[in-house]
Design a protein around this motif. Structure first.
Motif, PDB file in Angstrom:
ATOM      1  N   UNK A 392       0.748  -1.841   0.184  1.00  0.00           N
ATOM      2  CA  UNK A 392      -0.600  -0.367   0.511  1.00  0.00           C
ATOM      3  C   UNK A 392       0.672   1.403   0.121  1.00  0.00           C
ATOM      4  N   UNK A 393       1.708   0.731   0.239  1.00  0.00           N
ATOM      5  CA  UNK A 393       2.933   2.085   0.917  1.00  0.00           C
ATOM      6  C   UNK A 393       3.740   2.166  -0.291  1.00  0.00           C
ATOM      7  N   UNK A 394       4.238   2.077  -1.064  1.00  0.00           N
ATOM      8  CA  UNK A 394       4.477   2.099  -2.192  1.00  0.00           C
ATOM      9  C   UNK A 394       3.590   2.374  -3.289  1.00  0.00           C
ATOM     10  N   UNK A 395       2.262   2.223  -3.284  1.00  0.00           N
ATOM     11  CA  UNK A 395       1.158   2.420  -4.292  1.00  0.00           C
ATOM     12  C   UNK A 395       1.047   3.550  -4.188  1.00  0.00           C
ATOM     13  N   UNK A 396       0.732   4.533  -2.865  1.00  0.00           N
ATOM     14  CA  UNK A 396       0.829   5.643  -2.487  1.00  0.00           C
ATOM     15  C   UNK A 396       1.607   6.678  -3.075  1.00  0.00           C
ATOM     16  N   UNK A 397       2.735   5.829  -2.661  1.00  0.00           N
ATOM     17  CA  UNK A 397       4.390   6.788  -2.353  1.00  0.00           C
ATOM     18  C   UNK A 397       4.361   7.058  -4.682  1.00  0.00           C
ATOM     19  N   UNK A 398       3.993   5.966  -5.298  1.00  0.00           N
ATOM     20  CA  UNK A 398       4.309   6.457  -6.370  1.00  0.00           C
ATOM     21  C   UNK A 398       2.799   6.982  -6.812  1.00  0.00           C
ATOM     22  N   UNK A 488       2.384   7.429   6.325  1.00  0.00           N
ATOM     23  CA  UNK A 488       2.580   8.549   5.881  1.00  0.00           C
ATOM     24  C   UNK A 488       3.891   8.859   5.582  1.00  0.00           C
ATOM     25  N   UNK A 489       4.892   8.849   6.399  1.00  0.00           N
ATOM     26  CA  UNK A 489       6.252   8.874   6.417  1.00  0.00           C
ATOM     27  C   UNK A 489       6.834   8.870   5.315  1.00  0.00           C
ATOM     28  N   UNK A 490       6.724   6.954   5.524  1.00  0.00           N
ATOM     29  CA  UNK A 490       6.639   5.862   4.480  1.00  0.00           C
ATOM     30  C   UNK A 490       6.988   6.521   3.030  1.00  0.00           C
ATOM     31  N   UNK A 494       9.410  10.389  -0.379  1.00  0.00           N
ATOM     32  CA  UNK A 494       9.443  10.323  -1.643  1.00  0.00           C
ATOM     33  C   UNK A 494       9.341  11.744  -2.280  1.00  0.00           C
ATOM     34  N   UNK A 495       7.932  11.750  -1.926  1.00  0.00           N
ATOM     35  CA  UNK A 495       7.236  13.256  -2.981  1.00  0.00           C
ATOM     36  C   UNK A 495       8.316  14.921  -2.185  1.00  0.00           C
ATOM     37  N   UNK A 525      10.949   2.304  -9.336  1.00  0.00           N
ATOM     38  CA  UNK A 525      11.338   0.639  -8.270  1.00  0.00           C
ATOM     39  C   UNK A 525       9.892   0.850  -7.475  1.00  0.00           C
ATOM     40  N   UNK A 526       8.937   1.304  -6.905  1.00  0.00           N
ATOM     41  CA  UNK A 526       8.127   1.792  -6.208  1.00  0.00           C
ATOM     42  C   UNK A 526       7.574   0.270  -6.853  1.00  0.00           C
TER      43      UNK A 526
END
Lengths: 918, 118
Positions: A392-398, A488-490, A494-495, A525-526
């Motif tokens: 989920x983190x990876x997805x949201x980071x994306x 949230x930090x995770x 990146x952004x 990478x994500x």
């Protein structure tokens, strides 16, 4: 004091901001006006007067700024401004906000709901006073009675004699209590009431049990040490739950007489709500009785047998006492107690005496088999949900990265206008935190619903109440909050980092070009990370599903269809041992009279009835078994017609009929028994006995096919069993209790559904005081055995699918984005004569390499996941090739499909359009 | 930035004491009145931007040393009048004493000549 006062005023001024601002303006304007008047009076022109006044006042903007800083809490105002800005930005992009919040809610909800279970089952202490001072005997928690002199690895259960010895010789314990292991069902009737007897769980406890826990009564009194006197009148304490639900909190219950198994017992008090006894388990006790009432109520003499270990011990240590010192002292006491019983113990116990030891363990969580049972499962689930959260983190980071790319212009503009780096980063982080908290809030709601669902699946209501609440407790709330912030930090780092790298000049150049490459590396990478994690999850859920399938489709050795298991407890109706055989005959006749019933048999323990008895085996013509020799077999006692009713095939010889009590004692053994004790021999006609009875007690008359009885060891071959007719008794009589048969196996014609009421009526025709404890189809009894496995397999599958969907959306996102950025390039290529296929290949190629990289990185993760599952797979190899291939195929195909859509779209671009867009 | 702020703090401390003393001597006054009074007493020795008085007044009010209320100024317009509170009086006494002590010590110290050390 002054500082505090000032802080409060500053805080308050956040609310009165507008009025304060106005006041400042009025004050300063008036100041200027007064000064100007003064200057005019000094004789200068109005313009000059105003100029001087302004000069005397000083730099008004800066002064106002410092005034404002002085007035409020600047960081809070900044935060409030950031939050409101972030909210506005999210409102402008509702699709993005919704997608992010839903994704986060799923991840946080899944993790939180598993954590609720972990917290309730593994982390929570007993609801008693100062649980940290409680210590219990034994590292393991046995479910069955044991031999008090001789236990494998450690002494974890004691006899009443042993308990009394430890209690009076261990000063390190302020209070040392004991209670029976497992608990009992009691036939309960309120004295003078018309209703039929009901069965409720009860437990025999030492008199100081409640004192030790520090539990005060809700009403009446708790048990005391005096109640443990053999001569004391029989009393009991009732649970708050039963008192409320069954007796409507009737105050007359306290001091009232109840017939427990037909024996009058006075209820002296009610336990407080929330107290569920010493263990977290299904069906917590509703009656607590002094240990010394056991002989009367149970009709056996476990109490006075120094050899029967049926008690768990738990105690409160003296303040400041060292548990290790108490443990050492108790080991000495154990040795002394065993020495004192040297004369009465058997040869095996004597041989093993030097090896006996004991361990004290922290007991604040109680003595929970549930914990032992669920620990590994919960750990697996926690890992799995953690993986989902990572995805989920990876997805949201994306998603956030795409967003920050789109916001680059805006950021570079504000930087060009002089915004500080910290402010830009702060804004990006605020937005992420806001999203995380919104997602966390939604996730908490999901978790609440999810936990109820999981609890319902894990502990079916039919199995009795479980003292676990699905309601989110404070630790769970904190957990969800912590997870949200970490998430949230995770995904926010990146952004935020990207925002700092924005060049202010960019805004002036006004370009959109050259940005793609800058942002796509972290996004790729994500996607790769997502694919790798997803592969691990998919293979894990595949393995668990395969294991479940294997469990459910194995040959159990008996018929599941058209079979009903009914349970009774003859002790509850006050039957003595001599009346049992005729009783069983009448029960069988009565039930056989129900239309559609073709066969009826009874057994002490039917398959998967969660209760079993074991014994040693001594085959005639061999040496008596040595102390270290493994001669264990399980023993069951059955009526005639049992094997036929169960559908357990007799492979050699004959089954058990209505055997005469006086004829030669016979036994039927299973194939595993033959393999273990009589390999390469014809078992029919062979004699065997037990280490404590001699070698020639039973003659084997038949061999039954191996059938699954035990609720554990499901990954091993069936264990050796022998079956004895209930009508024959050994001399001297051992295990008299085993003649009380509890399970009735009823075979019906195909298509006939046997109603429990019909069975209850048939039983009532025999004796109205004989309650039917339960009646359910055999298939359900078997299915109930795999509830836990099914739950885990389903949950991990659910998580697997969830992660697959997330991985696909991630892949779709990046492919679509790349395709969008390459529109111009594709247009040029197509204008130069490239076909649609080539355009598609161009886009798919990128997606393919990302997936391939993800798969390669996922392989070691997959192996690690398999290792984690270890022995929970019931014989399925953790490195199962079909499962691995299926996982790889599922992931590969799904991501391919996900990237196909943007690729197709790219291939449909008309060159002219693409170039015009340029 | 931080060094400028420190300097500001020191000045504010001094300015706060002047404000308190002014209010004690003259009773309730609006901001302009305080500023003028301080200027008159210090003559040309002190050149302060009048505006910096307002953050100081705000701080004193937040601390409870002064209180303020709306009133009418000499040219018949709305103005904010400040007065000393009991807490402010206590603060003034304490700070006056500490200021006197500091000034005395500094005065003595700076009056020292080389031969005094021998």
């Amino acid at each position: 004091m002054k500082a505090l006062r000032r802080a409060l005023r500053r805080l308050a001024s956040l609310a009165t901001k507008r009025r304060d601002e106005q006041r400042m303006r009025i004050e300063m304007e008036e100041h200027m006006a007064l000064q100007m008047g003064e200057n005019l009076r000094a004789g200068v022109s109005p313009v000059e007067a105003r100029r001087r006044a302004a000069w005397q006042f000083g730099p008004i903007e800066a002064i106002q700024e410092s005034y404002r800083d002085q007035r409020g809490l600047p960081w809070m105002e900044t935060l409030a401004r950031d939050v409101s800005q972030a909210l506005r930005r999210l409102r402008l992009a509702p699709a993005f906000a919704l997608a992010t919040i839903v994704t986060l809610a799923l991840g946080i909800g899944a993790t939180t709901s598993i954590f609720t279970l972990v917290h309730a089952v593994l982390l929570q202490s007993l609801p008693v006073a100062n649980p940290a001072a409680l210590y219990r005997l034994g590292r393991t928690t046995p479910a069955n009675f044991m031999n008090a002199y001789n236990q494998h690895r450690e002494i974890s259960l004691v006899s009443y004699d042993g308990y009394q010895y430890f209690r009076s010789h261990t000063p390190g314990f302020a209070e040392l209590a004991a209670f029976e292991v497992g608990g009992h069902r009691l036939g309960v009737r309120r004295a003078g009431a018309e209703a039929l007897a009901q069965t409720y769980p009860g437990e025999f406890v030492s008199g100081n049990y409640f004192t030790m826990f520090g539990i005060n009564p809700l009403a009446g009194r708790m048990l005391s040490a005096r109640d443990e006197d053999v001569s004391a009148p029989a009393v009991a304490v009732m649970s708050d739950r039963l008192w409320r639900q069954q007796y409507g909190a009737d105050p007359a219950v306290i001091g009232g007489v109840f017939n427990l198994n037909g024996k009058p017992v006075t209820v002296v008090g009610i336990t407080p709500p929330g107290f569920f006894g010493d263990s977290l388990r299904n069906n917590p006790p509703d009656f607590f009785l002094p240990l010394t009432t056991a002989p009367t109520i149970e009709g056996d003499n476990d109490l006075t047998h120094p050899e029967t270990a049926w008690l768990s011990m738990i105690g409160r240590i003296q303040p400041g006492a060292r548990p290790a010192a108490i443990e050492a002292a108790m080991r000495v006491e154990l040795r002394q107690w065993l020495q004192a019983h040297w004369g009465v113990m058997g040869a095996r116990a004597r041989a093993n005496l030097a090896r006996q030891t004991l361990f004290l363990e922290p007991g604040g969580a109680g003595i929970s088999r549930m914990r032992d049972q669920y620990q590994q499962w919960l750990e697996i689930l926690m890992t799995v949900s953690g993986l989902v959260l990572l995805i989920v983190c990876a997805n949201v980071a994306n998603l956030m990265l795409v967003r920050s790319l789109e916001r680059r212009r805006q950021i570079s503009l504000s930087r060009a206008l002089g915004a500080r780096t910290s402010r830009v980063v702060g804004q990006a982080l605020t937005e992420c935190m806001l999203l995380a908290l919104l997602g966390g809030g939604a996730g908490l709601g999901l978790a609440f619903a999810g936990t109820r669902l999981i609890l319902g699946l894990a502990f079916p209501p039919s199995a009795g109440p479980v003292p676990i609440s699905a309601a989110p407790s404070l630790p769970v709330l904190f957990f969800a909050l912590g997870v949200s912030l970490l998430t949230g930090i995770g995904f926010g780092i990146a952004p935020a980092w990207m925002a700092t790298r924005v060049d202010p000049i960019e805004a002036l150049r006004g370009g959109g070009r050259g940005l793609v490459s800058a942002g796509s590396a972290p996004r790729k990478a994500m996607v790769v990370l997502q694919a790798a994690l997803c592969l691990a999850l998919l293979s894990e859920s595949g393995l668990l599903s395969a294991a479940l399938h294997r469990l459910e489709t194995q040959d159990l050795g008996f018929e599941q269809n058209g079979r009903t298991i009914a349970s009774i407890d003859p002790t509850l109706a006050g039957y003595g041992r001599e009346q049992l055989s005729p009783l069983y005959a009448r029960i069988r006749t009565s039930i056989a009279g129900i239309p559609g019933v073709v066969a009826v048999g009874m057994a002490a323990y039917a398959p998967f009835s969660a209760n079993n008895r074991d014994s040693s085996v001594w085959v005639e013509g061999r040496k008596p078994p040595g102390p270290d020799e493994d001669v264990q077999a399980w023993v069951d006692r059955v009526t005639g017609g049992y094997f036929e009713a169960l559908g357990n095939r007799i492979v050699r010889g004959r089954g058990i009929g209505d055997e005469s009590a006086s004829s030669r004692h016979i036994a039927v053994v299973n194939q595993a028994f033959v393999r273990k004790f009589l390999p390469h021999e014809d078992p029919i006609g062979k004699h065997f006995g037990r280490a404590d009875l001699g070698p020639d007690v039973y003659e084997i008359v038949g061999v039954a096919q191996d059938a699954r009885y035990l609720t554990f060891g499901l990954d091993q071959p069936p264990q050796p069993f022998y079956f004895l007719p209930e009508s024959q008794r050994e001399t001297p009589e051992k295990d008299a209790g085993s003649h009380f048969l509890q399970d009735i196996v009823i075979a019906t014609r195909p298509g006939v559904v046997l109603a429990p009421e019909a069975v209850a009526r048939a039983l009532a025709a025999v004796n109205p005081n004989l309650p039917l404890t339960s009646a359910r189809p055999m298939s359900r009894q078997v299915a109930a055995e795999f509830t836990q496995q099914r739950l885990i397999a389903r949950l991990t599958s659910l998580f697997g699918i969830l992660s697959l969907i997330l991985a696909c959306t991630g892949m779709y996102g990046i492919t679509a984005y790349n395709a969008g950025c390459r529109t111009g390039e594709i247009g040029v290529r197509m204008a130069l004569g490239a076909g649609r296929g080539e355009a598609m290949r161009l886009i798919l190629q990128g997606a393919f390499w990302l997936t391939a990289l993800g798969l390669v990185l996922g392989l070691p993760l997959m192996l690690a996941a398999g290792r984690l599952l270890g022995n929970q797979l019931y014989g399925v190899s953790p490195f199962s090739a079909p499962v691995a291939l299926a996982a790889v195929a599922a992931l590969g195909l799904s991501t391919l499909v996900a990237s196909l859509v943007p690729a197709l779209r790219a291939s449909r671009i008309s060159p002219a359009q693409a170039l015009r867009a340029e | 930035m931080p060094s400028a702020k420190e300097k500001n703090d020191v000045r504010q401390g001094t300015l706060a004491l002047m404000v308190l003393k002014t209010l004690e001597a003259l009773g309730p006054l609006h901001g302009y009145g305080i500023a003028r009074r301080i200027e008159q007493i210090s003559e040309d020795l002190l050149s302060v931007n009048q505006g910096t008085l307002y953050p100081v007044l705000l701080k004193l009010e937040q601390e409870g040393s002064v209180a303020s209320a709306w009133g009418v100024s000499e040219n018949n317009r709305k103005a904010r009048f400040y007065r000393l509170t009991r807490a402010g009086r206590r603060q003034l006494d304490a700070e006056t004493e500490s200021w006197d002590t500091t000034a005395a010590i500094m005065g003595r110290f700076l009056a020292v000549k080389a031969e005094d050390f021998s």
